[in-house]
Design a protein around this motif. Structure first.
Motif, PDB file in Angstrom:
ATOM      1  N   UNK A  78      39.002  34.592  36.481  1.00  0.00           N
ATOM      2  CA  UNK A  78      38.644  35.007  35.157  1.00  0.00           C
ATOM      3  C   UNK A  78      40.143  36.132  35.125  1.00  0.00           C
ATOM      4  N   UNK A  79      40.082  37.054  36.002  1.00  0.00           N
ATOM      5  CA  UNK A  79      41.062  38.129  36.276  1.00  0.00           C
ATOM      6  C   UNK A  79      42.442  37.586  36.524  1.00  0.00           C
ATOM      7  N   UNK A  80      42.434  36.705  37.339  1.00  0.00           N
ATOM      8  CA  UNK A  80      43.740  36.020  37.652  1.00  0.00           C
ATOM      9  C   UNK A  80      44.237  35.375  36.180  1.00  0.00           C
ATOM     10  N   UNK A 112      34.881  32.464  48.870  1.00  0.00           N
ATOM     11  CA  UNK A 112      34.002  33.633  48.473  1.00  0.00           C
ATOM     12  C   UNK A 112      32.571  32.978  48.937  1.00  0.00           C
ATOM     13  N   UNK A 156      40.018  29.538  42.963  1.00  0.00           N
ATOM     14  CA  UNK A 156      39.151  30.457  43.565  1.00  0.00           C
ATOM     15  C   UNK A 156      37.927  29.715  43.924  1.00  0.00           C
ATOM     16  N   UNK A 164      46.463  32.822  50.996  1.00  0.00           N
ATOM     17  CA  UNK A 164      46.188  32.356  49.632  1.00  0.00           C
ATOM     18  C   UNK A 164      47.453  31.863  48.830  1.00  0.00           C
ATOM     19  N   UNK A 211      30.678  35.222  42.909  1.00  0.00           N
ATOM     20  CA  UNK A 211      31.709  36.277  42.718  1.00  0.00           C
ATOM     21  C   UNK A 211      32.988  35.961  42.227  1.00  0.00           C
ATOM     22  N   UNK A 246      42.477  30.968  47.004  1.00  0.00           N
ATOM     23  CA  UNK A 246      41.855  31.965  47.620  1.00  0.00           C
ATOM     24  C   UNK A 246      40.879  31.685  48.922  1.00  0.00           C
ATOM     25  N   UNK A 247      40.820  32.264  49.911  1.00  0.00           N
ATOM     26  CA  UNK A 247      40.078  31.758  50.815  1.00  0.00           C
ATOM     27  C   UNK A 247      38.523  32.290  50.354  1.00  0.00           C
ATOM     28  N   UNK A 272      34.655  35.467  38.657  1.00  0.00           N
ATOM     29  CA  UNK A 272      35.281  36.859  37.889  1.00  0.00           C
ATOM     30  C   UNK A 272      36.814  36.718  38.584  1.00  0.00           C
ATOM     31  N   UNK A 273      36.970  36.485  39.814  1.00  0.00           N
ATOM     32  CA  UNK A 273      38.330  36.712  40.199  1.00  0.00           C
ATOM     33  C   UNK A 273      39.179  35.667  39.398  1.00  0.00           C
TER      34      UNK A 273
END
Lengths: 348, 334
Positions: free
Chosen positions: A131-133, A120, A78, A111, A125, A117-118, A128-129
């Motif tokens: 971390x969630x992944x 951010x 990310x 992605x 931001x 991911x493309x 956090x993505x």
């Protein structure tokens, strides 16, 4: 490694890269040269009016290539918007690097095709993505890792700090890879942090490494140690790769208003590619023939990159309505239908 | 098989069914585990499904939503609880700039089946930040769906539908109606969540309401009937997109429109509904549409909220206005 390309012994990190073969070193060198060449070509394309904007990565090649090349295909990145070398290493197609900057698409690539991911654009931001992944990887019981790329400016954002809290609390396999390139547009890193950025992570309960981001081998070793921890259930790691943004923030920026030429020159002497080349020459790996071959490869990539960029076609007008929702939406469908009717009456 | 449940319990049973039916569903929120949420909506769910699927999170709303985005990338269907309406703003960027746009930003490759549960609205005598109606911020945002419920059956059915939806859904829960009881049948297949419901048929005035004010609207219809005015009450249910088909059909019949919501008026749902209905049903209208809303002030202290919230009398006053009867604005001059 010193700026003269001489390895400095380190008993902790040396073993982590002991297996890197001469062939791999030369391949990494080619990566560095190619991504810089792509970057140069993209800036030229912007100056020629073919791209709306471009964020050069000049000076950060080792930090990006050295880290991204350590990942597996099932890992997930990310990133922010300057990580074009990371995208290249992940296998993003050349023309896909510039779709967004040329304005022909809202997305450069799928992605899931490349495990990235493309980018951010909202600063921080994506941490956090990641971390969630990583939380999802942990739930799934797989040893894939997530990597968040961000800059020194992002470390002031709430999202980055929240990401570290969540990552530490849930002990997820995420790597926070901060490229401290000394600048957030015109603001020097001293405005973001009074102390080394790497010092923050231990306060969250996250081990951190401060590494010379212009030293390819050091970045590789640091990344490998973080990956090893993440894959074996040891949780997150924070890496501060200290590097320097040798160019502007973007092609719209004017660094002459805020940079000191003497400091620029100081960092130019620490150029990550020159340093790695000096190292390879010292080993006798980098011959003149090899240099020429790599330069030719880079030029060829640049030619294909340019052709790919110029070949990107303008999207059809009604695609402006595509992919807003995954499911039908009565309001938007009506708007689209009305605009189609308008185009039919007044369109070219 | 139906059973009588409060609206809060009906959402809880909907969450339970979603957790049972789909292993990719995970719940994230503050105090949703052992405590069962401050309104006990998630009561017992962590005990039943484990802390791995019903997760208490650190106290950071952007963190909850941003983590949910990453989970969605990984194939999960996160259901995030925002503890109170007024606590959603720290997550605003993640919702508006990330959750809402990622499907678009990835050319349709990455779906964001994230449900964001938000207890909202006033009328419970709460302190600041605990009584707000922030729905218009989200109906203004492309890429989001926004729904709300007014009955226990809808609460149960719609939360399951929201979770199963491949788009992100803001699910607004009318907190002052949490304790309203009603029959809930888990197998009942009703209107899709995108559709509005005509709750009471009528011929003189179309009264559009949603969430906490649907019950008030029903009282209005009963009171007006005694006065000889026949009101058609529409429970909007979906706030984005709005089921204008149902609203337009009603207005073509009644020729009059009143929209009521707790949220502030300026730039709100009432404005959008009045404007759209006027555009599409102009020749059917007997009177200018009327809005009855919260005033354009911050949500007031508890002892003033009865003056902020639209109630039976204020809505009846608007009914009188569209009926051309004497009302509070008769003779009023600015």
């Amino acid at each position: 490694m010193t700026p003269q390309g001489v390895r400095v012994r380190d008993d902790t990190f040396d073993p982590l890269i002991a297996d890197v073969s001469p062939e791999q070193l030369l391949q990494l060198h080619e990566d560095l040269v190619v991504v810089r060449r792509i970057d140069t070509e993209a800036t030229a394309l912007q100056r020629q009016g073919e791209l709306g904007l471009w964020p050069p990565l000049l000076g950060q090649e080792a930090a990006q290539v050295g880290s991204a090349r350590q990942l597996r295909s099932d890992d997930f990145v990310f990133s922010s918007y300057r990580e074009n070398a990371v995208a290249y290493c992940r296998g993003v197609q050349l023309e896909d690097l510039v779709r967004v900057w040329r304005g022909t698409a809202s997305s450069g690539w799928n992605p899931f095709d490349v495990g990235m991911a493309t980018p951010a654009v909202i600063i921080g931001a994506q941490t956090l993505h990641a971390t969630g992944y990583a939380l999802g990887c942990k739930k799934d019981g797989v040893d894939s890792v997530a990597v968040a790329y961000f800059g020194d400016g992002a470390t002031s954002q709430g999202d980055v700090n929240e990401a570290m809290v969540f990552a530490a609390s849930f002990q997820v396999p995420v790597i926070f890879f901060c490229q401290n390139n000394q600048w957030a547009i015109s603001e020097p890193v001293g405005l973001q942090a009074r102390r080394p950025i790497a010092d923050r992570a231990p306060g969250f309960g996250i081990p951190s490494i401060r590494v010379d981001g212009n030293d390819l081998l050091a970045v590789m070793a640091a990344t490998r140690s973080a990956i090893e921890r993440a894959r074996t259930g040891g949780g997150p790691t924070f890496i501060e790769a200290v590097t320097y943004r040798m160019g502007p923030h973007t092609t719209s920026d004017d660094p002459s208003r805020y940079t000191d030429p003497a400091v620029q020159a100081e960092w130019a002497a620490k150029d990550p590619i020159l340093r790695f080349e000096a190292y390879l020459e010292g080993l006798g790996f980098l011959t003149e023939e090899r240099r020429a071959a790599v330069a030719a490869t880079a030029d060829d990539v640049a030619r294909r990159f340019r052709a790919g960029c110029l070949g990107l076609e303008n999207p059809e007008p009604l695609t402006v309505f595509d992919h807003v929702y995954a499911t039908p939406n009565s309001w938007l469908d009506r708007q689209k239908s009305q605009y189609a009717s308008y185009l039919e009456m007044y369109g070219e | 098989m139906s059973e009588k449940l409060t609206l809060a319990k009906a959402i809880g049973s909907g969450l339970r069914r979603a957790l049972e039916d789909d292993p990719s569903v995970v719940l994230l929120g503050e105090d949703i585990g052992k405590l069962g949420g401050v309104f006990r909506v998630t009561d017992g769910l962590q005990q039943r499904f484990g802390a791995d699927r019903v997760m208490d999170t650190p106290l950071a709303e952007a963190g909850i939503l941003g983590t949910a985005v990453g989970l969605a990338f990984r194939g999960y269907r996160p259901v995030c609880e925002i503890q109170f309406d007024g606590f959603i703003y720290p997550a605003f960027d993640q919702i508006v700039a990330q959750v809402a746009k990622l499907h678009y930003r990835t050319g349709g490759a990455v779906r964001m089946p994230i449900t964001i549960r938000v207890p909202y609205g006033g009328g419970i005598g709460a302190v600041e930040h605990h009584s707000e109606s922030p729905e218009a911020y989200f109906t203004h945002t492309s890429g989001l769906r926004v729904v709300t419920c007014s009955t226990p059956q809808d609460a149960h059915s719609m939360i399951r539908e929201a979770i199963a939806c491949d788009d992100p859904v803001l699910f607004f829960e009318p907190k002052r109606r949490y304790w309203t009881a009603g029959e809930v049948d888990e197998e009942f297949v009703g209107l899709p969540m995108e559709r509005a419901r005509v709750v009471v048929e009528g011929s003189d005035v179309t009264l559009v309401a949603y969430g906490p004010l649907v019950a008030t609207a029903l009282d209005v219809a009963a009171a007006a009937a005694e006065d000889g005015v026949s009101i058609e009450v529409i429970d909007l249910r979906s706030l984005s997109p709005v089921d204008f088909g149902t609203v337009e059909e009603s207005v073509r019949k009644t020729g009059r429109l009143v929209v009521a919501h707790e949220a502030q008026q300026f730039g709100g749902l009432g404005a959008e509904i009045a404007a759209t209905v006027t555009e599409r049903c102009f020749v059917y209208l007997e009177a200018a549409p009327a809005r009855v809303t919260g005033f354009d002030v911050p949500y007031p202290p508890a002892k003033l909220e009865e003056h902020f919230l639209p109630d039976l009398d204020r809505i009846l006053d608007a009914v009188d206005r569209v009926m051309g009867r004497e009302n509070s604005l008769t003779g009023w001059r600015a």
